[in-house]
Design a protein around this motif. Structure first.
Motif, PDB file in Angstrom:
ATOM      1  N   VAL A 275       0.950  -1.199   0.180  1.00  0.00           N
ATOM      2  CA  VAL A 275       0.058  -0.010  -0.029  1.00  0.00           C
ATOM      3  C   VAL A 275       1.005   1.395   0.142  1.00  0.00           C
ATOM      4  CG1 VAL A 275      -1.641   1.208   1.658  1.00  0.00           C
ATOM      5  CG2 VAL A 275      -1.990  -1.029   1.189  1.00  0.00           C
ATOM      6  N   LEU A 276       1.916   1.197   0.681  1.00  0.00           N
ATOM      7  CA  LEU A 276       2.714   2.416   0.736  1.00  0.00           C
ATOM      8  C   LEU A 276       3.710   2.489  -0.329  1.00  0.00           C
ATOM      9  CD1 LEU A 276       3.982   2.002   4.617  1.00  0.00           C
ATOM     10  CD2 LEU A 276       2.519   3.859   3.815  1.00  0.00           C
ATOM     11  N   GLY A 277       3.965   1.620  -0.909  1.00  0.00           N
ATOM     12  CA  GLY A 277       4.779   1.631  -2.404  1.00  0.00           C
ATOM     13  C   GLY A 277       6.133   2.322  -2.254  1.00  0.00           C
TER      14      GLY A 277
ATOM     15  N   ARG B  12      -3.914   8.084  -3.865  1.00  0.00           N
ATOM     16  CA  ARG B  12      -4.570   6.849  -3.217  1.00  0.00           C
ATOM     17  C   ARG B  12      -3.599   5.454  -3.450  1.00  0.00           C
ATOM     18  NH1 ARG B  12     -10.413   5.642  -3.663  1.00  0.00           N
ATOM     19  NH2 ARG B  12      -9.965   4.487  -1.722  1.00  0.00           N
ATOM     20  N   PRO B  13      -3.696   4.575  -2.857  1.00  0.00           N
ATOM     21  CA  PRO B  13      -2.843   3.391  -3.090  1.00  0.00           C
ATOM     22  C   PRO B  13      -3.512   2.862  -4.399  1.00  0.00           C
ATOM     23  CG  PRO B  13      -3.704   3.339  -0.852  1.00  0.00           C
ATOM     24  CD  PRO B  13      -4.239   4.337  -1.312  1.00  0.00           C
ATOM     25  N   GLU B  14      -2.608   2.478  -5.296  1.00  0.00           N
ATOM     26  CA  GLU B  14      -3.044   1.894  -6.562  1.00  0.00           C
ATOM     27  C   GLU B  14      -3.836   0.453  -6.556  1.00  0.00           C
ATOM     28  OE1 GLU B  14       0.057   2.022  -9.436  1.00  0.00           O
ATOM     29  OE2 GLU B  14       0.571   4.082  -8.684  1.00  0.00           O
ATOM     30  N   ARG B  15      -3.230  -0.379  -5.879  1.00  0.00           N
ATOM     31  CA  ARG B  15      -3.640  -2.019  -5.829  1.00  0.00           C
ATOM     32  C   ARG B  15      -4.758  -2.119  -4.921  1.00  0.00           C
ATOM     33  NH1 ARG B  15       1.117  -5.826  -5.452  1.00  0.00           N
ATOM     34  NH2 ARG B  15      -0.776  -7.210  -5.616  1.00  0.00           N
ATOM     35  N   GLU B  16      -4.849  -1.700  -3.747  1.00  0.00           N
ATOM     36  CA  GLU B  16      -5.731  -2.060  -2.692  1.00  0.00           C
ATOM     37  C   GLU B  16      -5.769  -0.718  -1.857  1.00  0.00           C
ATOM     38  OE1 GLU B  16      -3.290  -4.972  -0.584  1.00  0.00           O
ATOM     39  OE2 GLU B  16      -4.652  -6.493  -1.683  1.00  0.00           O
ATOM     40  N   PRO B  17      -7.024   0.078  -2.487  1.00  0.00           N
ATOM     41  CA  PRO B  17      -7.454   1.605  -2.012  1.00  0.00           C
ATOM     42  C   PRO B  17      -8.249   1.299  -0.638  1.00  0.00           C
ATOM     43  CG  PRO B  17      -8.670   1.078  -3.864  1.00  0.00           C
ATOM     44  CD  PRO B  17      -7.603  -0.299  -3.702  1.00  0.00           C
ATOM     45  N   PHE B  18      -8.610   0.228  -0.005  1.00  0.00           N
ATOM     46  CA  PHE B  18      -9.599   0.122   0.817  1.00  0.00           C
ATOM     47  C   PHE B  18      -9.130  -0.707   2.055  1.00  0.00           C
ATOM     48  CE2 PHE B  18     -12.022   0.486  -2.964  1.00  0.00           C
ATOM     49  CZ  PHE B  18     -12.962   1.600  -2.844  1.00  0.00           C
ATOM     50  N   VAL B  19      -9.636  -0.729   3.184  1.00  0.00           N
ATOM     51  CA  VAL B  19      -9.167  -1.441   4.346  1.00  0.00           C
ATOM     52  C   VAL B  19     -10.279  -1.905   5.211  1.00  0.00           C
ATOM     53  CG1 VAL B  19      -9.116   0.580   5.967  1.00  0.00           C
ATOM     54  CG2 VAL B  19      -7.808  -1.243   6.609  1.00  0.00           C
ATOM     55  N   LYS B  20     -10.116  -3.089   5.697  1.00  0.00           N
ATOM     56  CA  LYS B  20     -11.219  -3.793   6.298  1.00  0.00           C
ATOM     57  C   LYS B  20     -10.563  -3.913   7.816  1.00  0.00           C
ATOM     58  CE  LYS B  20     -13.895  -6.191   3.040  1.00  0.00           C
ATOM     59  NZ  LYS B  20     -14.205  -7.679   2.658  1.00  0.00           N
ATOM     60  N   VAL B  21     -11.280  -3.706   8.938  1.00  0.00           N
ATOM     61  CA  VAL B  21     -11.031  -3.932  10.371  1.00  0.00           C
ATOM     62  C   VAL B  21     -12.075  -4.812  10.943  1.00  0.00           C
ATOM     63  CG1 VAL B  21     -10.315  -2.870  12.355  1.00  0.00           C
ATOM     64  CG2 VAL B  21      -9.633  -1.669  10.529  1.00  0.00           C
ATOM     65  N   ILE B  22     -11.732  -5.983  11.433  1.00  0.00           N
ATOM     66  CA  ILE B  22     -12.473  -6.755  12.180  1.00  0.00           C
ATOM     67  C   ILE B  22     -12.233  -6.907  13.757  1.00  0.00           C
ATOM     68  CG2 ILE B  22     -13.485  -9.184  12.223  1.00  0.00           C
ATOM     69  CD1 ILE B  22     -13.785  -7.978   9.671  1.00  0.00           C
ATOM     70  N   VAL B  23     -13.556  -6.663  14.331  1.00  0.00           N
ATOM     71  CA  VAL B  23     -13.295  -6.491  15.944  1.00  0.00           C
ATOM     72  C   VAL B  23     -14.125  -7.504  16.389  1.00  0.00           C
ATOM     73  CG1 VAL B  23     -13.923  -5.079  17.953  1.00  0.00           C
ATOM     74  CG2 VAL B  23     -12.717  -3.999  15.722  1.00  0.00           C
ATOM     75  N   SER B  24     -13.717  -8.291  17.623  1.00  0.00           N
ATOM     76  CA  SER B  24     -14.623  -8.953  18.258  1.00  0.00           C
ATOM     77  C   SER B  24     -15.337  -8.254  19.402  1.00  0.00           C
ATOM     78  CB  SER B  24     -13.761  -9.929  19.178  1.00  0.00           C
ATOM     79  OG  SER B  24     -14.412 -10.598  20.272  1.00  0.00           O
ATOM     80  N   ALA B  25     -16.755  -8.316  19.076  1.00  0.00           N
ATOM     81  CA  ALA B  25     -17.495  -7.621  19.950  1.00  0.00           C
ATOM     82  C   ALA B  25     -17.648  -8.258  21.286  1.00  0.00           C
ATOM     83  CB  ALA B  25     -19.065  -7.509  19.222  1.00  0.00           C
ATOM     84  N   THR B  26     -17.343  -9.618  21.558  1.00  0.00           N
ATOM     85  CA  THR B  26     -17.355 -10.182  22.637  1.00  0.00           C
ATOM     86  C   THR B  26     -16.096  -9.910  23.653  1.00  0.00           C
ATOM     87  OG1 THR B  26     -16.636 -12.189  21.684  1.00  0.00           O
ATOM     88  CG2 THR B  26     -19.082 -11.915  21.643  1.00  0.00           C
ATOM     89  N   THR B  27     -14.842  -9.655  23.151  1.00  0.00           N
ATOM     90  CA  THR B  27     -13.968  -9.526  23.836  1.00  0.00           C
ATOM     91  C   THR B  27     -13.133  -8.314  23.649  1.00  0.00           C
ATOM     92  OG1 THR B  27     -12.143 -10.362  22.003  1.00  0.00           O
ATOM     93  CG2 THR B  27     -13.193 -11.841  23.581  1.00  0.00           C
ATOM     94  N   ASP B  28     -13.875  -7.161  22.701  1.00  0.00           N
ATOM     95  CA  ASP B  28     -13.484  -5.855  22.708  1.00  0.00           C
ATOM     96  C   ASP B  28     -11.989  -5.860  22.035  1.00  0.00           C
ATOM     97  OD1 ASP B  28     -15.678  -5.127  23.473  1.00  0.00           O
ATOM     98  OD2 ASP B  28     -15.101  -5.071  25.648  1.00  0.00           O
TER      99      ASP B  28
END
Length: 204
Positions: free
Chosen positions: A125-127, A175-191
């Motif tokens: 992403v930083l390239g 913007r990043p050329e190849r992967e211009p989005f991010v996903k973040v997954i959080v556990s709602a049961t353990t925070d």
């Protein structure tokens, strides 16, 4: 209506929140509001994004990564990961979940999981531009996604997890050329932050 709680949720209330998110998503009416309220102390772990130099939200949930700035999370934080997988690398006080923690972690969650599985993705992403490392970009993305989520997030990801997604840009406007989005997954049961990775597609 945004979900807003001023105290840390009990286990039962967190489950109710996840169930509520799923119902609202199904109706197409999700709205999330998280705010960073923690303040770094000398003996506490680094709060990703606590310094303006680490990156800033654009106001629409976009992750803005500065191309030059301090090295995050810092050697003193990562040195503790050799001794304690539960040590916080970063933590965020949020209205929706209370305190959300990115731990040193292991193969299944946290900083170590992201390092092993996605450090090259973040490096790409930083390239090679600027002075930032992969984890500078990753920590900026996690902070922005959790504390200034876009309308419609978080979304239910099943199994007690929620997902945040955001576009990524740099402070020079590109913007990043190849992967211009991010996903973040959080556990709602353990925070806990489970993972964060760049992706080519928007959304969860």
């Amino acid at each position: 209506m945004p979900v807003r709680h001023t105290v840390r949720m009990s286990q039962k209330r967190r489950r109710s929140f996840v169930t509520g998110v799923a119902a609202v998503v199904a109706a197409g009416l999700v709205a999330g509001g998280l705010a960073l309220t923690a303040q770094q102390a000398a003996d506490e772990p680094v709060l990703a994004g606590s310094s303006p130099a680490t990156g800033a939200a654009s106001g629409d949930g976009t992750v803005v990564v500065t191309l030059d700035g301090p090295d995050l999370p810092g050697a003193d934080v990562l040195d503790r990961c050799d001794r304690d997988s539960r040590h916080p690398v970063a933590q965020y006080d949020t209205d929706a979940f209370g305190r959300v923690v990115l731990q040193c972690g292991d193969s299944g969650q946290g900083y170590e999981h992201i390092r092993v599985r996605h450090d090259q993705d973040w490096t790409d992403v930083l390239g090679g531009r600027g002075s930032r490392d992969w984890d500078d970009a990753m920590l900026t993305a996690v902070r922005t996604a959790l504390t200034t989520p876009r309308p419609g997030y978080p979304q239910d990801a099943g199994d007690g997890k929620v997902c945040f997604a955001a576009p990524v840009s740099f402070d020079d406007g590109s913007r990043p050329e190849r992967e211009p989005f991010v996903k973040v997954i959080v556990s709602a049961t353990t925070d806990r932050v489970i993972t964060a990775y760049p992706t080519r597609t928007d959304g969860c």
